[in-house]
Enzyme design. Structure first.
Site, short mmCIF file in Angstrom:
data_model
loop_
_atom_site.label_atom_id
_atom_site.label_comp_id
_atom_site.label_asym_id
_atom_site.label_seq_id
_atom_site.Cartn_x
_atom_site.Cartn_y
_atom_site.Cartn_z
N LYS A 1 14.25 7.31 2.26
CA LYS A 1 13.73 6.42 3.30
C LYS A 1 14.84 5.68 4.05
O LYS A 1 14.57 5.01 5.06
CB LYS A 1 12.78 5.37 2.68
N GLU B 1 -0.56 -5.41 5.87
CA GLU B 1 0.75 -5.53 5.22
C GLU B 1 1.59 -6.60 5.90
O GLU B 1 2.25 -7.41 5.25
CB GLU B 1 1.47 -4.18 5.26
N ASP C 1 6.21 -4.05 -1.46
CA ASP C 1 5.65 -2.96 -0.66
C ASP C 1 6.72 -1.89 -0.42
O ASP C 1 7.92 -2.15 -0.56
CB ASP C 1 5.14 -3.52 0.69
N THR D 1 0.85 -1.20 0.00
CA THR D 1 0.00 0.00 0.00
C THR D 1 0.89 1.25 0.00
O THR D 1 1.97 1.24 0.60
CB THR D 1 -0.88 0.01 1.27
N GLY D 2 0.39 2.31 -0.65
CA GLY D 2 1.11 3.58 -0.59
C GLY D 2 1.36 4.17 -1.96
O GLY D 2 1.02 3.57 -2.98
N SER D 3 1.99 5.34 -1.98
CA SER D 3 2.18 6.03 -3.26
C SER D 3 3.22 5.32 -4.13
O SER D 3 3.10 5.31 -5.36
CB SER D 3 2.59 7.49 -3.01
N ALA E 1 8.07 1.49 2.24
CA ALA E 1 8.38 1.65 3.67
C ALA E 1 8.51 3.13 3.97
O ALA E 1 8.75 3.94 3.08
CB ALA E 1 9.67 0.92 4.03
C1 5RP Z 1 1.40 2.09 4.27
C2 5RP Z 1 2.86 1.86 4.24
C3 5RP Z 1 3.64 2.38 3.08
O1 5RP Z 1 4.39 1.36 2.54
C4 5RP Z 1 4.55 3.47 3.57
O2 5RP Z 1 3.79 4.44 4.27
C5 5RP Z 1 5.31 4.13 2.41
O3 5RP Z 1 4.39 4.83 1.61
P1 5RP Z 1 4.83 5.71 0.38
O4 5RP Z 1 5.27 4.77 -0.68
O5 5RP Z 1 3.58 6.49 0.04
O6 5RP Z 1 5.94 6.63 0.83
O7 5RP Z 1 3.43 1.26 5.12
O8 5RP Z 1 0.80 1.65 5.45
#
Ligand code: 5RP
Length: 218
Positions: free
Chosen positions: A121, A103, A81, A28-30, A83
């Site tokens: 990150k 997740e 996924d 999940t996430g962008s 992070a």
């Molecule tokens: C969602 C998450 C996402 O993987 C994390 O927040 C990173 O998100 P993004 O890719 O938007 O920076 O753990 O619960």
């Protein structure tokens, strides 16, 4: 290269880990949204996906990718996924998007966890990003008091209800020098569903988007 371009580049690099005729675990996430878009390009080669959130499910379905319940699936080859923070030991903080519990469950089933991040990150020690903790609503104040005893500063994420009907406490001011131990300790508090430290089951492969291209840490 801006951060979105990096997210897209690293998401596209993850597609090579997807094997034909498999069901893919999707985070999940962008950054994952770019991965879902890239997965759509090869959707005819896969069976479908297991999703970690309602948001990802919606995006997968919009692309015509079949979404299976985890209970229908015996095994997952790969889980992809993002992070919020990641160390050189492949330990992560996740849950900025409040999807941490699903997740963690999908990651537990997958043989290989491929984490896709941009270089912002990467951290030496986890904890600058406030640690998300998913909590049963009636236990919110109790768990918050227990988190203070552990040295943190929990803040209720107002207006957010998780896909599981729970609430999130974001714990500030933790310097997580022993992530495996803290993950276990917080998960042991009554009322906690799970916390966003992914150390006991960390990533297996980390793809990092940098100015000089996508690096692979495995
Ligand atoms: C969602 C998450 C996402 O993987 C994390 O927040 C990173 O998100 P993004 O890719 O938007 O920076 O753990 O619960």
């Amino acid at each position: 290269m801006d951060q979105n371009a990096k997210k897209k580049a690293v998401a596209e690099a993850a597609v090579k880990y997807i094997k034909a005729d498999t069901i893919v675990g999707v985070g999940t996430g962008s950054t994952v949204n770019f991965f879902i878009d890239a997965l759509a390009e090869i959707k005819h080669t896969i069976v479908g996906a297991v999703s970690s959130s309602d948001a990802s499910t919606e995006r997968l379905k919009a692309h015509g990718i079949e979404v299976f319940s985890l209970n229908e699936v015996d095994a997952l080859d790969v889980y992809v996924d993002g992070a919020d923070e990641i160390t050189e030991h492949k330990h992560m903080i996740k849950g900025g998007g409040a999807a941490l519990t699903r997740e963690k469950i999908v990651a537990a089933v997958a043989k290989t966890f491929v984490c896709i991040v941009d270089d912002s990150k990467q951290v030496p020690v986890l904890g600058n990003f406030p640690l998300p903790v998913e909590v049963i609503p009636m236990a919110r104040s109790y768990v918050a008091r227990e988190l203070v005893k552990l040295g943190g500063d929990p803040v209720y994420r107002e207006g957010v209800i998780t896909d599981n009907g729970n609430v999130i406490l974001d714990v500030h001011n933790l310097s997580i020098v022993n992530p495996r131990e803290l993950e276990t300790t917080i998960n042991g508090l009554v009322g906690v569903v799970t916390n966003g430290i992914f150390a006991n089951r960390g990533a297996d492969v980390v793809l990092v988007a940098t100015e000089n291209g996508v690096l692979t840490l495995d």
